[in-house]
Design a protein around this motif. Structure first.
Motif, PDB file in Angstrom:
ATOM      1  N   GLY A  59       0.847  -1.636  -2.996  1.00  0.00           N
ATOM      2  CA  GLY A  59      -0.426  -1.887  -2.319  1.00  0.00           C
ATOM      3  C   GLY A  59      -1.554  -2.131  -3.298  1.00  0.00           C
ATOM      4  O   GLY A  59      -2.372  -3.048  -3.112  1.00  0.00           O
ATOM      5  N   LEU A  60      -1.619  -1.328  -4.359  1.00  0.00           N
ATOM      6  CA  LEU A  60      -2.701  -1.479  -5.343  1.00  0.00           C
ATOM      7  C   LEU A  60      -2.573  -2.798  -6.104  1.00  0.00           C
ATOM      8  O   LEU A  60      -3.579  -3.467  -6.368  1.00  0.00           O
ATOM      9  N   VAL A  76      -3.349  -6.081   3.450  1.00  0.00           N
ATOM     10  CA  VAL A  76      -2.272  -5.154   3.114  1.00  0.00           C
ATOM     11  C   VAL A  76      -2.059  -4.151   4.247  1.00  0.00           C
ATOM     12  O   VAL A  76      -0.920  -3.858   4.638  1.00  0.00           O
ATOM     13  N   LEU A  77      -3.161  -3.630   4.781  1.00  0.00           N
ATOM     14  CA  LEU A  77      -3.065  -2.640   5.860  1.00  0.00           C
ATOM     15  C   LEU A  77      -2.392  -3.227   7.091  1.00  0.00           C
ATOM     16  O   LEU A  77      -1.521  -2.596   7.711  1.00  0.00           O
ATOM     17  N   ALA A 116      -0.484   4.872   3.822  1.00  0.00           N
ATOM     18  CA  ALA A 116       0.874   4.328   3.955  1.00  0.00           C
ATOM     19  C   ALA A 116       1.136   3.223   2.932  1.00  0.00           C
ATOM     20  O   ALA A 116       2.119   3.289   2.186  1.00  0.00           O
ATOM     21  N   PRO A 117       0.287   2.199   2.826  1.00  0.00           N
ATOM     22  CA  PRO A 117       0.573   1.148   1.838  1.00  0.00           C
ATOM     23  C   PRO A 117       0.046   1.419   0.434  1.00  0.00           C
ATOM     24  O   PRO A 117       0.489   0.761  -0.518  1.00  0.00           O
ATOM     25  N   PHE A 118      -0.899   2.363   0.260  1.00  0.00           N
ATOM     26  CA  PHE A 118      -1.492   2.598  -1.061  1.00  0.00           C
ATOM     27  C   PHE A 118      -1.103   3.950  -1.667  1.00  0.00           C
ATOM     28  O   PHE A 118      -1.353   4.200  -2.842  1.00  0.00           O
ATOM     29  N   VAL A 135       6.257  10.950   2.484  1.00  0.00           N
ATOM     30  CA  VAL A 135       7.104   9.788   2.190  1.00  0.00           C
ATOM     31  C   VAL A 135       6.304   8.621   1.606  1.00  0.00           C
ATOM     32  O   VAL A 135       6.885   7.731   0.959  1.00  0.00           O
ATOM     33  N   PHE A 136       5.000   8.609   1.795  1.00  0.00           N
ATOM     34  CA  PHE A 136       4.194   7.496   1.276  1.00  0.00           C
ATOM     35  C   PHE A 136       3.917   7.630  -0.218  1.00  0.00           C
ATOM     36  O   PHE A 136       3.475   6.679  -0.851  1.00  0.00           O
TER      37      PHE A 136
END
Length: 478
Positions: A417-418, A382-383, A118-120, A409-410
């Protein structure tokens, strides 16, 4: 909340290395081979009680590493009280981080590291997944060496056949997966609580030794305290990437507070107990080996039972690392069944334990793992921000099939995120302090490694700021 992904989703089975015959039903026996891999667990196949999160967090810590770490406050001049206060406070923080991650398991129904898609992004998440895989194999190797050496010394047998037996047993348990790891967690927890209670009582009656009082004073004392505090926090927080691996089968309506409380308490209790034992034992032999101190305070029969328990307990600890390592390998789209990835990771770790398991193995390899673990707190930050802020604690999550396809969608790569992960680590470099590298701030603080806290805070802030600009447009519409 979006629609749930069905167990037969074409998208999921194409995008993940999961055996499509997987049917992890509540009625399956403990020795049923788990084949689900990282696939989402449907509501109809959920089971378990949050209290089991206590034992599955408690048991993997019951081996010699915690005792060695707790004893390290002795040479720093902290004495018993100084060591215990650093241990307790650091373990509270580290356990809370892991507890917050464990809560995500029932809501999302998947292992911990795949949640990072999701974030990465789907492919961007390969970076933390690969790092976590290396860490899992590393800790498995350390546990194999420590367990094998303990048992070999105890039974006066050769190291080589002992390390092979320990590794084989660890691989076998890891292959069967989730249910047997929970069962082993209950067994190890029950046995070790009895053994550790007896040992603690005996040590209390025996009293401390010449190392009870602190020898460091003033600024030196607080710098030494900070060194132990940060080392303990880093060790305990490193269990966070494993957290949801062992809570994802719980029913989705499980109360988050119950999961958090049980997981946090289990990890805190085991880490603190083992480390405080180390802190107490080293007072008896301030200039010696903490394991030799068992012989000073305990009768021979009790020393034998303790070392046997700690030696055998290394096996389920190893299995936990192999199992979670398999989850990380599958997250990197390794096209192999779950049991094969466990076996390969186990064999690789066994080779490391045999080839490099000499006198300097523990110090050198733990240094490698310490350096490797610098990614953990910014990754966790981040997670957690993505889950608790963006997804509103899972209440605003997209349909689960988005986690299992690069076209979801991610997105393929989420630069927000990175960027946050990299910036968090880079900014924290001056604060690092270890035998490989010590930054200027770490040196000024006498070796206290504050980089974990700096990287986590920076990564969280950078992710919130950079997400509107660098995240895929489809992800921003969540």
């Amino acid at each position: 909340m979006g629609n749930r992904m069905s167990d037969t989703s074409d998208t999921s089975t194409k995008a993940t290395s999961v055996d499509r015959s997987s049917t992890a039903k509540p009625s399956d026996g403990t020795l049923t081979l788990e084949r689900r891999g990282i696939a989402h667990v449907p509501a109809g196949q959920r089971y378990g009680h949050p209290r089991n999160q206590f034992t599955v967090r408690f048991a993997p810590v019951i081996y010699l590493a915690g005792i060695y770490l707790g004893a390290s406050g002795g040479p720093l001049g902290l004495g018993f009280t100084g060591s215990v206060t650093a241990i307790v406070l650091a373990n509270i923080l580290g356990s809370i981080v892991t507890g917050l991650c464990a809560v995500m398991g029932p809501r999302l129904g998947m292992p911990q590291v795949p949640m990072g898609r999701a974030p990465f992004g789907y492919f961007g998440n390969f970076v933390p997944a690969l790092l976590t895989l290396l860490m899992c194999i590393g800790y498995y190797s350390v546990g194999t060496v420590l367990g094998a050496k303990s048992l070999a010394d105890l039974f006066n047998v050769a190291y080589l056949p002992t390390v092979v037996v320990v590794a084989a047993a660890s691989i076998l348990i890891g292959i069967f997966g989730y249910k047997i790891l929970h069962a082993m967690g209950k067994l190890i927890t029950n046995v070790s609580i009895v053994v550790l209670t007896v040992v603690s009582v005996v040590l209390l009656f025996h009293g401390g030794g010449p190392g009870v009082e602190a020898t460091a004073t003033g600024t030196d004392y607080w710098l030494s305290w900070s060194v132990l505090f940060t080392a303990v926090f880093g060790y305990t927080a490193s269990w966070a990437p494993y957290a949801s691996d062992y809570s994802r089968y719980l029913p989705e309506n499980t109360k988050p507070l119950s999961v958090f409380a049980a997981a946090t308490a289990g990890l805190f209790a085991s880490c603190t107990w083992m480390m405080c034992l180390g802190a107490g034992l080293i007072t008896l032999m301030p200039d010696g080996d903490v394991i030799d101190a068992f012989g000073v305070a305990l009768p021979e029969w009790l020393r034998y039972i303790v070392l046997l328990t700690l030696g055998l307990s290394a096996i389920p600890h190893n299995s936990v690392n192999l199992y979670s390592g398999a989850m990380n390998a599958l997250t990197c789209d390794v096209k192999l069944p779950q049991w094969v990835t466990v076996t390969i990771a186990g064999v690789v770790g066994l080779v490391i334990a045999i080839v490099f398991g000499g006198d300097q193995f523990q110090a050198n390899f733990l240094l490698f793992l310490h350096v490797l673990s610098y990614y953990i707190t910014p990754w966790v930050a981040v997670l957690l921000i993505d889950y608790y802020v963006v997804q509103r604690a899972g209440r605003k999550i997209e349909s689960f099939d988005n986690f299992y396809t690069p076209n979801g969608v991610f997105g393929r790569v989420n630069m927000a995120g990175l960027i946050a992960l990299v910036v968090g680590v880079v900014v924290s470099i001056p604060f690092m302090a270890n035998d490989f590298y010590t930054g200027p701030v770490g040196a000024a603080l006498g070796g206290a490694d504050l980089s974990y806290f700096v990287s986590g805070i920076v990564a969280a802030i950078v992710y919130l700021i950079s997400r509107p600009r660098f995240a895929p447009r489809s992800a921003l519409e969540r």
